[in-house]
Design a protein around this motif. Structure first.
Motif, mmCIF file in Angstrom:
data_model
loop_
_atom_site.group_PDB
_atom_site.id
_atom_site.type_symbol
_atom_site.label_atom_id
_atom_site.label_comp_id
_atom_site.label_asym_id
_atom_site.label_seq_id
_atom_site.Cartn_x
_atom_site.Cartn_y
_atom_site.Cartn_z
ATOM 1 N N TRP A 55 26.072 33.899 34.967
ATOM 2 C CA TRP A 55 27.034 34.863 35.488
ATOM 3 C C TRP A 55 28.203 34.129 36.121
ATOM 4 N N LEU A 56 29.346 34.795 36.110
ATOM 5 C CA LEU A 56 30.581 34.258 36.661
ATOM 6 C C LEU A 56 31.305 35.401 37.356
ATOM 7 N N LEU A 57 31.679 35.202 38.623
ATOM 8 C CA LEU A 57 32.303 36.239 39.437
ATOM 9 C C LEU A 57 33.798 36.002 39.549
ATOM 10 N N GLY A 58 34.576 37.055 39.309
ATOM 11 C CA GLY A 58 36.022 36.989 39.484
ATOM 12 C C GLY A 58 36.442 37.868 40.644
ATOM 13 N N LEU A 59 37.417 37.413 41.423
ATOM 14 C CA LEU A 59 37.941 38.172 42.550
ATOM 15 C C LEU A 59 39.461 38.238 42.448
ATOM 16 N N GLY A 60 40.032 39.263 43.051
ATOM 17 C CA GLY A 60 41.481 39.383 43.096
ATOM 18 C C GLY A 60 41.888 40.461 44.065
ATOM 19 N N GLU B 103 19.297 40.104 38.105
ATOM 20 C CA GLU B 103 19.996 40.206 39.381
ATOM 21 C C GLU B 103 20.313 38.831 39.953
ATOM 22 N N ALA B 104 21.361 38.795 40.771
ATOM 23 C CA ALA B 104 21.736 37.590 41.512
ATOM 24 C C ALA B 104 22.407 38.043 42.803
ATOM 25 N N THR B 105 22.480 37.148 43.766
ATOM 26 C CA THR B 105 23.145 37.475 45.018
ATOM 27 C C THR B 105 24.201 36.435 45.353
ATOM 28 N N THR B 106 25.210 36.889 46.043
ATOM 29 C CA THR B 106 26.242 36.032 46.606
ATOM 30 C C THR B 106 26.764 36.768 47.833
ATOM 31 N N THR B 107 27.604 36.130 48.603
ATOM 32 C CA THR B 107 28.109 36.749 49.819
ATOM 33 C C THR B 107 29.616 36.566 49.910
ATOM 34 N N LEU B 108 30.318 37.647 50.195
ATOM 35 C CA LEU B 108 31.756 37.622 50.435
ATOM 36 C C LEU B 108 31.963 37.264 51.898
ATOM 37 N N LEU B 109 32.727 36.202 52.155
ATOM 38 C CA LEU B 109 32.985 35.738 53.519
ATOM 39 C C LEU B 109 34.407 36.157 53.899
ATOM 40 N N ILE B 110 34.532 37.053 54.867
ATOM 41 C CA ILE B 110 35.839 37.587 55.229
ATOM 42 C C ILE B 110 36.337 36.872 56.481
ATOM 43 N N GLY C 91 43.208 46.125 55.504
ATOM 44 C CA GLY C 91 43.924 46.957 54.539
ATOM 45 C C GLY C 91 43.921 46.389 53.136
ATOM 46 N N PHE C 92 43.664 45.090 52.989
ATOM 47 C CA PHE C 92 43.581 44.516 51.651
ATOM 48 C C PHE C 92 42.354 45.057 50.935
ATOM 49 N N GLU C 93 42.467 45.216 49.643
ATOM 50 C CA GLU C 93 41.326 45.599 48.814
ATOM 51 C C GLU C 93 40.994 44.438 47.898
ATOM 52 N N ILE C 94 39.792 43.921 48.033
ATOM 53 C CA ILE C 94 39.354 42.790 47.213
ATOM 54 C C ILE C 94 38.558 43.347 46.045
ATOM 55 N N SER C 95 39.088 43.143 44.852
ATOM 56 C CA SER C 95 38.416 43.599 43.631
ATOM 57 C C SER C 95 37.513 42.493 43.124
ATOM 58 N N MET C 96 36.323 42.878 42.667
ATOM 59 C CA MET C 96 35.367 41.911 42.139
ATOM 60 C C MET C 96 34.777 42.419 40.832
ATOM 61 N N VAL C 97 34.610 41.523 39.890
ATOM 62 C CA VAL C 97 34.006 41.819 38.591
ATOM 63 C C VAL C 97 33.171 40.592 38.222
ATOM 64 N N PHE C 98 32.024 40.810 37.579
ATOM 65 C CA PHE C 98 31.311 39.646 37.070
ATOM 66 C C PHE C 98 30.995 39.825 35.601
ATOM 67 N N VAL C 99 30.891 38.689 34.931
ATOM 68 C CA VAL C 99 30.504 38.700 33.524
ATOM 69 C C VAL C 99 29.161 38.012 33.401
ATOM 70 N N SER C 100 28.349 38.503 32.479
ATOM 71 C CA SER C 100 27.103 37.835 32.105
ATOM 72 C C SER C 100 27.438 37.008 30.881
ATOM 73 N N THR C 101 26.965 35.779 30.874
ATOM 74 C CA THR C 101 27.365 34.849 29.816
ATOM 75 C C THR C 101 26.179 34.364 28.987
ATOM 76 N N VAL D 125 35.233 47.338 44.565
ATOM 77 C CA VAL D 125 36.320 47.118 45.509
ATOM 78 C C VAL D 125 35.784 47.136 46.929
ATOM 79 N N ALA D 126 36.093 46.088 47.680
ATOM 80 C CA ALA D 126 35.741 46.014 49.097
ATOM 81 C C ALA D 126 37.041 46.113 49.895
ATOM 82 N N ALA D 127 37.205 47.195 50.626
ATOM 83 C CA ALA D 127 38.390 47.366 51.463
ATOM 84 C C ALA D 127 38.136 46.668 52.800
ATOM 85 N N VAL D 128 39.032 45.762 53.183
ATOM 86 C CA VAL D 128 38.856 45.005 54.422
ATOM 87 C C VAL D 128 39.264 45.875 55.610
#
Length: 128
Positions: free
Chosen positions: A28-33, A82-89, A97-107, A123-126
């Motif tokens: 898996w590979l996680l993308g953020l923006g 399943e897998a776990t990771t943690t978003l560190l704010i 007010g920022f919205e962090i978008s996240m998507v992951f792909v299975s490879t 989407v995680a709204a800060v």
């Protein structure tokens, strides 16, 4: 899909569970923006679209020595898919007010473009 537990408050961490029950054992590979994303504006792959608009954050999380907004951006799904990771704010009020978008792909190396699954955008709204 991506499931977060709790609010994305500044100065805290947000545990994330990545789920793709159709591809246990896949990479898996996680993308953020922060530029959003949908299937019409996302990154076109060979057979699917990644619902994320790449931006500076997308690039930054993959740079060696980056500050680390997540504890992991890649790995292997377990036997349940399943897998776990943690978003560190960071504790920076300017992020509220920022919205962090996240998507992951299975490879998989056997897939035409290396991708066997794409999650919906999470989407995680800060908040403060």
């Amino acid at each position: 899909r991506i499931a977060g537990v709790g609010p994305a408050s500044i100065g805290t961490s947000l545990p994330l569970t990545l789920k793709d029950p159709y591809h246990p054992g896949a990479g898996w590979l996680l993308g953020l923006g922060v530029s959003g994303g949908d299937y019409g504006l996302g990154v076109a792959l060979t057979e699917q679209t990644l619902p994320l608009i790449p931006d500076a954050l997308t690039v930054a999380v993959f740079q060696p020595g980056s500050a680390g907004l997540v504890t992991a951006v890649a790995g292997v799904l377990n036997g349940f898919g399943e897998a776990t990771t943690t978003l560190l704010i960071p504790a920076q009020p300017v992020l509220v007010g920022f919205e962090i978008s996240m998507v992951f792909v299975s490879t998989s190396p056997t897939a035409l473009d290396g991708v066997v699954g794409v999650s919906p955008r999470y989407v995680a709204a800060v908040v403060n």
